[in-house]
Design a protein around this motif. Structure first.
Motif, short mmCIF file in Angstrom:
data_model
loop_
_atom_site.label_atom_id
_atom_site.label_comp_id
_atom_site.label_asym_id
_atom_site.label_seq_id
_atom_site.Cartn_x
_atom_site.Cartn_y
_atom_site.Cartn_z
N MET A 237 -0.76 9.26 4.88
CA MET A 237 0.63 8.82 5.06
C MET A 237 1.30 8.58 3.70
N VAL A 238 0.57 7.93 2.80
CA VAL A 238 1.18 7.63 1.49
C VAL A 238 1.48 8.93 0.74
N ALA A 239 0.58 9.92 0.89
CA ALA A 239 0.84 11.22 0.23
C ALA A 239 2.13 11.82 0.76
N ALA A 240 2.36 11.69 2.06
CA ALA A 240 3.61 12.23 2.64
C ALA A 240 4.81 11.46 2.12
N PHE A 241 4.70 10.13 2.03
CA PHE A 241 5.83 9.33 1.53
C PHE A 241 6.12 9.69 0.06
N GLU B 115 0.81 -1.22 0.00
CA GLU B 115 0.00 0.00 0.00
C GLU B 115 0.84 1.27 0.00
N ILE B 116 2.17 1.12 0.15
CA ILE B 116 3.04 2.29 0.05
C ILE B 116 3.46 2.34 -1.42
N TYR B 117 2.56 2.85 -2.24
CA TYR B 117 2.65 2.68 -3.69
C TYR B 117 2.34 4.00 -4.37
N TYR B 118 3.16 4.36 -5.38
CA TYR B 118 3.01 5.67 -6.02
C TYR B 118 2.45 5.55 -7.44
N GLY B 119 2.00 4.35 -7.81
CA GLY B 119 1.45 4.17 -9.15
C GLY B 119 -0.07 4.37 -9.15
N GLU B 120 -0.70 3.84 -10.19
CA GLU B 120 -2.16 3.94 -10.32
C GLU B 120 -2.82 3.05 -9.27
N GLY B 121 -3.91 3.54 -8.66
CA GLY B 121 -4.62 2.72 -7.67
C GLY B 121 -3.94 2.79 -6.32
N VAL B 122 -4.51 2.07 -5.35
CA VAL B 122 -3.98 2.20 -3.99
C VAL B 122 -3.02 1.07 -3.61
N LYS B 123 -2.93 0.04 -4.42
CA LYS B 123 -2.07 -1.08 -4.04
C LYS B 123 -1.20 -1.48 -5.22
N ALA B 124 0.04 -1.83 -4.94
CA ALA B 124 0.89 -2.41 -5.98
C ALA B 124 0.34 -3.79 -6.35
N PRO B 125 0.55 -4.24 -7.59
CA PRO B 125 0.08 -5.58 -7.94
C PRO B 125 0.71 -6.62 -7.01
N GLY B 126 -0.08 -7.61 -6.62
CA GLY B 126 0.43 -8.65 -5.72
C GLY B 126 0.19 -10.03 -6.32
N ALA B 127 0.80 -11.03 -5.70
CA ALA B 127 0.71 -12.40 -6.26
C ALA B 127 -0.73 -12.91 -6.25
N LEU B 128 -1.55 -12.43 -5.31
CA LEU B 128 -2.93 -12.93 -5.25
C LEU B 128 -3.81 -12.29 -6.33
N ASP B 129 -3.28 -11.26 -7.01
CA ASP B 129 -4.02 -10.67 -8.13
C ASP B 129 -3.93 -11.54 -9.38
N LEU B 130 -3.07 -12.56 -9.34
CA LEU B 130 -2.84 -13.38 -10.52
C LEU B 130 -3.90 -14.47 -10.62
N ASP B 131 -3.91 -15.16 -11.77
CA ASP B 131 -4.89 -16.22 -12.02
C ASP B 131 -4.45 -17.49 -11.26
N PRO B 132 -5.24 -17.92 -10.26
CA PRO B 132 -4.82 -19.08 -9.45
C PRO B 132 -4.55 -20.32 -10.29
N ASP B 133 -5.20 -20.43 -11.46
CA ASP B 133 -5.00 -21.62 -12.29
C ASP B 133 -3.67 -21.62 -13.02
N ARG B 134 -3.02 -20.45 -13.08
CA ARG B 134 -1.79 -20.37 -13.87
C ARG B 134 -0.53 -20.33 -13.03
N VAL B 135 -0.69 -20.10 -11.72
CA VAL B 135 0.51 -20.01 -10.88
C VAL B 135 0.57 -21.22 -9.96
N GLY B 136 1.74 -21.46 -9.38
CA GLY B 136 1.92 -22.62 -8.50
C GLY B 136 1.70 -22.25 -7.05
N ASP B 137 2.47 -22.89 -6.18
CA ASP B 137 2.30 -22.67 -4.74
C ASP B 137 2.80 -21.28 -4.35
N LEU B 138 2.02 -20.64 -3.50
CA LEU B 138 2.33 -19.27 -3.08
C LEU B 138 2.32 -19.15 -1.57
#
Ligand code: PMP
Ligand code: GLU
Length: 396
Positions: free
Chosen positions: A296-300, A207-230
Motif C-alpha cells: 500500500m505504501v508503495a502505491a501511495f 507508516e505512510i512514510y516515504y523517507g528512510e525506514g518504515v516509520k516516520a519519527p514519532g514522539a516515543l522515539d525520543l528520550d523519555p528523560d528529556r521530554v515532558g508529558d505526552l
C-alpha cells in the motif's frame, strides 16, 4: 429548541462534509472524482476482515472493557513502543472508536475553560473543534512556509501564551504531508516539556512514510528523560486500510489513560468488539502484515510522484508542498483569485461544479490560500482529476 453553550461554536467537519457531498452527487448520477477525504482506496486485507467476521460467528459480540480488549491493548502498546525507550505497558493504552475519539478523549480530559492549546497550523480540521468542545481556546501556530510550515521552538515561543497547556501536532502532517525529523521533534518536545505543556502527537500517518525506514519519527522515539508529558495517538484507519472499522488508540501515562477510559466508559464504552478483534489480527500478522503495508505504501508513494509530476506539467502556477508522508497534496490556489473567486472555498466550489472534482478548501485547515487533494485514490482517478482541475483552473 435552545442549544447548549457546549456547542455554540461547533461546525461540522469540512473534510467529511465535502466527501459526503461528493458521494451524494455521484449517487445522483454526476460524474464525480472524489479527491476529498483521506481514506485509503484499498480494501481491508482479507485475513484481518476475516478475523472480525469469525469473531462475530463465534459470538464475540458483547461489550469489552472500556479501554479495550486486554490482548489488543497489549498489541497496541507493543506496536507503538517497538524500538523505543518507553515501556510496552498495556495500562498506558486506551482503545477507542477511531483515533478521532482518542484525540477527543485527550483534549476533554486535559483542557478546560481558561486553557490555551497551541495547534500546529495548517492543522487537521478537527483539532480546534475538539479544543472548543472542551471549552478551551485554540491558538493556531503557523511555521514558515519555506520550511513546509514545520514548527520550531522559536515559532512556539513567540506564540505561546501564559495559559498554554497543550500542543497538538500531526507528523506526517495532514494536510501538508510534511514530516518532522527526529531532531526537530525532539527540540519541540523538549520545549513543551520545559514549559509544562502536554504534547499531543497525532501519528496516524506514521507508516505512510516515504523517507528512510518504515516509520516516520514519532514522539516515543525520543528520550523519555528529556521530554515532558505526552499523548501519542495512532490507529488502524490509514496504514491498515480500516477506516470504517473505527479503531484507534492512545499511549500516555497510566493516570491519564485511566481518566480517558473513565470518560469513554460513559460516552461510547468501547470500540465495536468485532472491530477490535480484526484490529488485533492486523497488529499481529508479522511478515504477512508488513507485506500488505509495504504494497500500500508503495502505491501511495507512486501516486505522490505522479501527482507532483502532473502538477509540474499542467499547473505550473500552483506551488505545492512535496509530501514526505501521508496521502495528500496541499497546494496554493491564491494565484487564481479574482473579483469573483476570493478564497480557496470559491476555487473548490468552481472545481466541483465545472470539473466534477471534489477537493477540500484550505479554510478547513486554517489557510484560505491553499487547497488539499487526497492522493489515496487510483492512479487513473488522480490523473483524470488533475487534468480536469487544470482545465478549469487554467481558465480561472
Ligand atoms: N488524525 C488525522 C490527522 C487524520 O487525518 C485522521 C483521519 N480521519 C484522524 C486523526 C482520525 O482517524 P480515525 O478516527 O479514522 O482513526
Ligand atoms: N482524516 C481524513 C481527512 O482529513 C478523513 C476525514 C476526517 O475524519 O476528517 O480527510
Amino acid at each position: 429548541m435552545t442549544y447548549s453553550e457546549n456547542i455554540a461554536k461547533l461546525r461540522p467537519s469540512a473534510t467529511v462534509a465535502v466527501s459526503t457531498l461528493a458521494k451524494k452527487l455521484a449517487a445522483e448520477g454526476r460524474d464525480i472524482i472524489n479527491l476529498s477525504a483521506g481514506e485509503p482506496d484499498f480494501d481491508t486485507p482479507e485475513p484481518v476482515a476475516g478475523a472480525g467476521i469469525e469473531g462475530i460467528r463465534q459470538g464475540r459480540t458483547r461489550y469489552t472493557p472500556a479501554a479495550g480488549l486486554p490482548e489488543l491493548r497489549a498489541a497496541a502498546a507493543e506496536y507503538m513502543t517497538a524500538g523505543t525507550d518507553y515501556p510496552a505497558d498495556p495500562a498506558r493504552v486506551v482503545v477507542s472508536a477511531g483515533a478521532k475519539q482518542s484525540l477527543f478523549n485527550a483534549c476533554f480530559c486535559l483542557f478546560g475553560p481558561g486553557d490555551d492549546v497551541l495547534i500546529g497550523s495548517p492543522y487537521w480540521t478537527s483539532y480546534p473543534e475538539m479544543v472548543t468542545l472542551a471549552r478551551a481556546d485554540s491558538v493556531p501556530v503557523m511555521g514558515s512556509e519555506k520550511r513546509d510550515f514545520l514548527l520550531t521552538p522559536d515559532d512556539l515561543e513567540a506564540a505561546a501564551t501564559a495559559n498554554a497547556r497543550g500542543l497538538i501536532l500531526s507528523s506526517p502532517s495532514n494536510p501538508t504531508g510534511a514530516v518532522y525529523s527526529k531532531a526537530e521533534l525532539a527540540a519541540i518536545a523538549e520545549w513543551a516539556g520545559a514549559r509544562g505543556i502536554t504534547l499531543i502527537s497525532d501519528e496516524i500517518y506514521q507508516e505512510i512514510y516515504y523517507g528512510e525506514g518504515v516509520k516516520a519519527p514519532g514522539a516515543l522515539d525520543l528520550d523519555p528523560d528529556r521530554v515532558g508529558d505526552l499523548v501519542v495517538t495512532n490507529g488502524m484507519s490509514k496504514a491498515f486500510a480500516m477506516t470504517g472499522w473505527r479503531v484507534g488508540f492512545s499511549y500516555t501515562t497510566r493516570e491519564l489513560a485511566a481518566r480517558m477510559s473513565a470518560l469513554q466508559s460513559h460516552v461510547s464504552l468501547n470500540a465495536a468488539t468485532p472491530s477490535q478483534i480484526a484490529a488485533l489480527k492486523g497488529l499481529t500478522r508479522g511478515e504477512e502484515g508488513a507485506r500488505d503495508r509495504d504494497r500500500m505504501v508503495a502505491a501511495f508513494r507512486r501516486r505522490r510522484d505522479l501527482v507532483a509530476r502532473l502538477f509540474d506539467e499542467l499547473l505550473p502556477g500552483c506551488s505545492y508542498i512535496r509530501p514526505g508522508g501521508a496521502f495528500y497534496l496541499y497546494f496554493r490556489v491564491d494565484g487564481l483569485f479574482d473579483d469573483e473567486v476570493t478564497c480557496a472555498g470559491d476555487v473548490c466550489t468552481r472545481v466541483l461544479e465545472e470539473a466534477g472534482v471534489a477537493i477540500v478548501p484550505g479554510e478547513a485547515f486554517g489557510d484560505a490560500r491553499y487547497a488539499r487533494m487526497s492522493t489515496a485514490s487510483s492512479d487513473e482517478e488522480i490523473e483524470e482529476g488533475v487534468r480536469r482541475m487544470a482545465r478549469v483552473l487554467a481558465r480561472a
